[in-house]
Design an enzyme around this catalytic site. Structure first.
Site, short mmCIF file in Angstrom:
data_model
loop_
_atom_site.label_atom_id
_atom_site.label_comp_id
_atom_site.label_asym_id
_atom_site.label_seq_id
_atom_site.Cartn_x
_atom_site.Cartn_y
_atom_site.Cartn_z
N GLY A 69 3.57 0.53 6.42
CA GLY A 69 4.22 1.53 7.27
C GLY A 69 4.68 0.90 8.57
O GLY A 69 5.74 1.25 9.11
N THR A 70 3.91 -0.05 9.08
CA THR A 70 4.27 -0.76 10.30
C THR A 70 5.61 -1.46 10.15
O THR A 70 6.50 -1.34 11.01
CB THR A 70 3.17 -1.78 10.68
OG1 THR A 70 2.03 -1.07 11.15
CG2 THR A 70 3.65 -2.74 11.76
N GLN A 176 1.46 9.65 7.84
CA GLN A 176 0.32 10.56 7.70
C GLN A 176 0.67 11.85 6.96
O GLN A 176 -0.21 12.50 6.40
CB GLN A 176 -0.27 10.90 9.07
CG GLN A 176 -1.07 9.78 9.71
CD GLN A 176 -2.36 9.47 8.99
OE1 GLN A 176 -2.83 10.23 8.14
NE2 GLN A 176 -2.96 8.33 9.32
N SER A 193 3.85 5.14 3.55
CA SER A 193 2.95 4.06 3.17
C SER A 193 2.14 4.46 1.95
O SER A 193 1.83 5.64 1.77
CB SER A 193 2.03 3.72 4.34
OG SER A 193 1.17 2.64 4.03
N HIS A 195 -1.08 3.28 0.93
CA HIS A 195 -2.55 3.31 0.94
C HIS A 195 -3.14 4.57 1.55
O HIS A 195 -4.34 4.80 1.46
CB HIS A 195 -3.11 2.07 1.65
CG HIS A 195 -2.92 2.06 3.13
ND1 HIS A 195 -3.94 2.34 4.02
CD2 HIS A 195 -1.84 1.79 3.89
CE1 HIS A 195 -3.50 2.23 5.25
NE2 HIS A 195 -2.22 1.91 5.20
N THR A 231 10.15 -11.87 -2.20
CA THR A 231 9.97 -11.34 -3.54
C THR A 231 9.21 -10.02 -3.50
O THR A 231 8.18 -9.91 -2.84
CB THR A 231 9.20 -12.35 -4.41
OG1 THR A 231 9.91 -13.58 -4.44
CG2 THR A 231 9.02 -11.83 -5.83
N CYS A 311 -5.12 0.62 13.95
CA CYS A 311 -4.23 -0.34 14.59
C CYS A 311 -4.47 -0.43 16.09
O CYS A 311 -3.96 -1.34 16.75
CB CYS A 311 -2.76 0.03 14.32
SG CYS A 311 -2.32 -0.09 12.57
#
Length: 359
Positions: A69-70, A176, A193, A195, A231, A311
């Site tokens: 996501g970052t 989120q 994201s 995860h 890749t 983070c």
């Protein structure tokens, strides 16, 4: 251990893990290669791209796979800022994710000016203040859909409406909110994201409206419309798509869990309630006790929580959301976050409450 840090990350769901393993073992070709194994990998990537696009409500041509996501936030914000012909002014909030602030800091070094709006006491952006902040040279508005520390849901329809009225690009960090609540429509860019919804770490996606002419941040790369080199991680991408198709977020169930948590919360604790709230994220402050101490004591009791965004874990300035809402630095240091997920039960919340009472 009792895990109550789902806003930081979630364990991979079994179906996603099985798909990851199978694709890694059987379809290990480079998706850009022209031989059969490459073609098979390319097929999985494209099918997954369609799954992501459908979940976002956008055209798949605009979906770009990222490593997080970052990275998605960095690509989206920098790309839209450079693509705008309106000027070099950007509007955001004081409570954005660290990656957003990193992108904005980079742009400021390149001559952009940034206005960061505070959050109101209810956790939301003041729409009137947003309107008043717009200038003739405002190029971009970037606002997080759901705050990762307190669970505040921003009034994105109004924010997007303001952006469209002024012909300003709009980016929304949906990391989120993805898979949990309805996502905003008619945005120029969105970040998600894997995860957070039971997919693998190190995989995400960003949508950038394909009608916007954006230049590569690193000229010469050839993957993902030339916007991201390297890749593609085909197993992770396929597992991400599987997580999207199988993840379930029962909003009503999490509301019940939140109510039960509040009911027996120790009197020394204050729960931060927002005007619009994602119920599974609980921002709490304990009177005269630092959040880090609460985390350590709960960890001793076999319960995993956090003091805010992972983070920002090494930051000494407290949490951005709390400070942005007008709380003192002392209050910010007392902050800790509890976030529910699929494994959260009434019994586990009861154990949590007992552990908090013992701090």
């Amino acid at each position: 251990m009792i895990y109550m840090d789902y806003a930081a990350t979630s364990p991979m769901m079994k179906k996603a893990l099985n798909v990851y393993t199978e694709v890694a073992q059987r379809y290990y070709g480079n998706s850009a290669s022209l031989h059969d194994l490459g073609g098979q990998a390319h097929y999985f990537v494209q099918q997954s791209r369609e799954v992501v696009a459908k979940a976002l409500g956008v055209h798949s041509d605009g979906v770009i796979f990222t490593g997080s996501g970052t990275e998605g936030n960095l690509i989206a914000i920098l790309s839209l800022a450079f693509a705008s012909t309106k000027g070099k002014h950007i509007i955001s909030s004081q409570a954005e994710h660290t990656s957003v602030h990193a992108a904005l800091n980079t742009l400021e070094k390149m001559g952009f000016t940034v206005t960061k709006l505070p959050l109101q006491k209810d956790g939301g952006i003041d729409i009137q203040q947003l309107r008043q902040t717009i200038r003739e040279d405002t190029a971009l508005i970037t606002i997080q859909h759901v705050n990762s520390e307190i669970g505040a849901i921003q009034p994105m329809e109004e924010i997007i409406g303001v952006a469209r009225e002024a012909n300003i690009f709009c980016h929304v960090d949906c990391v989120q909110s993805f898979g949990k609540i309805q996502l905003p429509k008619q945005v120029d860019a969105m970040t998600v994201s894997a995860h957070k919804i039971g997919g693998p770490k190190g995989c995400g996606a960003v949508y950038i409206n394909p009608t916007i002419r954006v230049s590569a941040l690193t000229p010469g790369v050839t993957h993902e419309r030339g916007l991201r080199g390297g890749t593609l991680d085909t197993p992770a991408i396929a597992a991400f798509a599987t997580a999207i198709e199988n993840y379930q977020y029962d909003l009503q169930q999490y509301k019940v869990l939140r109510e039960i948590f509040i009911k027996n919360l120790p009197k020394t604790c204050q729960l931060i309630e927002c005007g619009q709230q994602l119920p599974s994220i609980c921002g709490v402050m304990m009177e005269k006790v630092e959040g880090q101490y609460v985390l350590l004591k709960l960890n001793e009791a076999g319960i995993c929580i956090s003091t805010g965004s992972a983070c920002d874990i090494h930051s000494e300035s407290g949490t951005k959301a709390i400070l942005s809402m007008g709380y003192s630095m002392e209050a910010a240091r007392q902050f800790f976050r509890i976030s529910f997920g699929p494994s959260t039960t009434f019994e586990k919340i009861e154990r949590l409450q007992k552990a908090l009472s013992a701090v």
